[in-house]
Design an enzyme around this catalytic site. Structure first.
Site, PDB file in Angstrom:
ATOM      1  N   CYS A 221       5.484 -10.778   2.566  1.00  0.00           N
ATOM      2  CA  CYS A 221       5.436 -12.287   2.440  1.00  0.00           C
ATOM      3  C   CYS A 221       7.045 -12.658   2.720  1.00  0.00           C
ATOM      4  O   CYS A 221       7.716 -12.140   2.157  1.00  0.00           O
ATOM      5  CB  CYS A 221       4.758 -12.956   1.200  1.00  0.00           C
TER       6      CYS A 221
ATOM      7  N   SER B 128      -2.982   9.759  -0.725  1.00  0.00           N
ATOM      8  CA  SER B 128      -2.812   8.393  -0.819  1.00  0.00           C
ATOM      9  C   SER B 128      -1.652   8.153  -1.619  1.00  0.00           C
ATOM     10  O   SER B 128      -1.203   8.771  -2.317  1.00  0.00           O
ATOM     11  CB  SER B 128      -4.031   8.005  -1.581  1.00  0.00           C
TER      12      SER B 128
ATOM     13  N   HIS C   7      -2.805   6.288   3.687  1.00  0.00           N
ATOM     14  CA  HIS C   7      -3.748   7.397   3.442  1.00  0.00           C
ATOM     15  C   HIS C   7      -3.691   8.425   4.638  1.00  0.00           C
ATOM     16  O   HIS C   7      -3.927   7.757   5.838  1.00  0.00           O
ATOM     17  CB  HIS C   7      -5.348   6.660   3.499  1.00  0.00           C
TER      18      HIS C   7
ATOM     19  N   GLU D   5       8.179  -7.843  -1.824  1.00  0.00           N
ATOM     20  CA  GLU D   5       7.617  -8.886  -0.891  1.00  0.00           C
ATOM     21  C   GLU D   5       5.965  -8.676  -0.386  1.00  0.00           C
ATOM     22  O   GLU D   5       5.619  -8.851   0.505  1.00  0.00           O
ATOM     23  CB  GLU D   5       8.344  -8.810   0.373  1.00  0.00           C
ATOM     24  N   SER D   6       5.416  -7.637  -1.365  1.00  0.00           N
ATOM     25  CA  SER D   6       3.914  -7.398  -1.107  1.00  0.00           C
ATOM     26  C   SER D   6       3.840  -5.601  -1.290  1.00  0.00           C
ATOM     27  O   SER D   6       4.020  -5.225  -2.537  1.00  0.00           O
ATOM     28  CB  SER D   6       3.348  -7.970   0.113  1.00  0.00           C
TER      29      SER D   6
END
Lengths: 118, 118
Positions: free
Chosen positions: B83, B55, B68, B62-63
């Protein structure tokens, strides 16, 4: 038909704007959501933006939780991605909705990893 | 109607099984995807599971991107959440598809944060 992962996408609207910009509160909220739904926390990464807004990710043994907040709109996007049957992602969602004071919310559930070979 | 965030959900199937269990390779792949699409990396958290599977999350200004992997099935779930208009999430998706050698894939795009008040 089995899926490897269950992915909840939460749209959290009309939240308490102050908590959306409180990194300590949000860490605590994600930690509570993770542990109370039965997950094991492995790591985290949180960032405070200027003038406002927070991004935070909590990696759990069963996948992850993340949150991105826009305090100016009272809005947060949160995801709860889990695999296995030992955790209850809906419980984590309920905790986040309550702690952020979201007066409006929606949840989309997406099955991840539906494979022919399982 | 404007959305605050664009969220791509990638189902990556029939991947190169070896790279799905190679944490160094996956860190490099996510870093390449993030930087080549124009994002700014802020932090990361990667974990290797036993006997297999990884993981990993990369928080960007920007986020975020996460992955996984289930090497035993040649499958990975990856998300690219951005974003603003300065990054090209589809470019990041193309990089991950290529680097993981995914012979089959699907992409779901979800608009996050469509608000009445924007």
């Amino acid at each position: 038909m089995n899926a490897l992962g269950k992915h909840l996408l939460l749209e959290l609207k009309d939240c308490d704007k102050e908590v959306l910009n409180d990194i300590g509160f949000l860490k605590g909220a994600l930690l509570a959501a993770a542990t109370e739904c039965g997950a094991t926390v492995l790591g985290e990464s949180f960032h405070q933006f200027k003038p406002q807004g927070i991004s935070g990710v909590m990696v759990i043994a069963e996948s992850h939780l993340f949150i991105h907040t826009w305090p100016e709109y009272g809005y947060a996007a949160a995801d709860i991605f889990t695999c296995g049957n030992s955790v209850q992602p809906v419980k984590a969602a309920q905790i986040l909705i309550r702690k952020l004071g979201a007066k409006n919310h929606s949840i989309i559930e997406i099955q991840r990893g539906i494979l022919d070979t399982q």
